[in-house]
Design an enzyme around this catalytic site. Sequence first.
Site: not given
Ligand SMILES: NC(=O)c1ccc[n+]([C@@H]2O[C@H](COP(=O)([O-])OP(=O)(O)OC[C@H]3O[C@@H](n4cnc5c(N)ncnc54)[C@H](O)[C@@H]3O)[C@@H](O)[C@H]2O)c1
Length: 247
Positions: A149, A146, A153, A19, A17, A38
């Site tokens: 986090y 945060r 990061k 990004i 799901q 995933d």
């Molecule tokens: N959404 C945001 O606003 C945002 C902003 C900055 C950075 N990010 C980063 O982008 C990345 C994706 O975030 P998102 O919000 O798009 O997705 P999300 O958080 O909605 O989905 C995360 C996915 O990671 C999978 N996951 C979790 N733990 C796992 C593991 N141990 N092994 C394998 N898969 C695992 C989950 O099953 C899920 O499908 C993350 O690293 C997040 O920190 C997101």
Amino acid sequence: MSGRLIEKKIVVTAAGQGIGKATAIAFHREGADVTATDLNDKTLADLKKEFPGISVQKLDSTDNNAILEFTKTLDRVDVLLNAVGFVHHGTILECEEKDWDFSSNVNVKSMYFMCKAILPKMIEQNSGSIINISSCASSLKGFPNRFVYGTTKGAVIGLTKAIASDFVKKNIRCNSIAPGTVFSPSWQDRVNQSPDPIQAKKDFIARQPMGRLGTAEEIAAVAVYLASDDSTFTTGTTISVDGGISI
Ligand SMILES: NC(=O)c1ccc[n+]([C@@H]2O[C@H](COP(=O)([O-])OP(=O)(O)OC[C@H]3O[C@@H](n4cnc5c(N)ncnc54)[C@H](O)[C@@H]3O)[C@@H](O)[C@H]2O)c1
């Protein structure tokens, strides 16, 4: 699409799901041979149904043994995109040791495991591109609540630069992307779980200078650039894709 990734074999983590998923789809549409991994096999099954040309593999990116077994099944890997990440809400005072350990494992150790397992293939090939998803909440900028986090990061940016430096002579590039707030299932959960979801949504949008959230596809577009041969002189950098939040 212009076929910018034809003949590239790509592994994406957290591709069920958000990004990771948008990136796996964008890579596939550019002609790559994509393996989407995933923890969640249900979302992977949905992805496979929608895009039968994408291979899917359940993989916990914090489980080193599982990663090493998975890596044995791959002949070559041109691109590794690490998208696993978890947002803990709170300051240092709300971050217990278990929260620190969990976030460190999911956000940083997972990338250490994945990179370490796949780098030998890239060294053998004398080519490769690693892309790590960091965040604007990192060494780039501090945000309220945060703490762990942002700490982890920031570590992703350090890990990225260290790998880029060590393997630059092996024709292996390593870059990170620092998204601003992006609409995703976990972002929606964070809003829904807050005491006042309507206000929380307004606050997330208000802090974005463009007055909107980013889309996962806007992050994926930059990942395509870093995966492609358009970026062959780009390594060790962090590209902010954040709607101006880090200006
Ligand atoms: N959404 C945001 O606003 C945002 C902003 C900055 C950075 N990010 C980063 O982008 C990345 C994706 O975030 P998102 O919000 O798009 O997705 P999300 O958080 O909605 O989905 C995360 C996915 O990671 C999978 N996951 C979790 N733990 C796992 C593991 N141990 N092994 C394998 N898969 C695992 C989950 O099953 C899920 O499908 C993350 O690293 C997040 O920190 C997101």
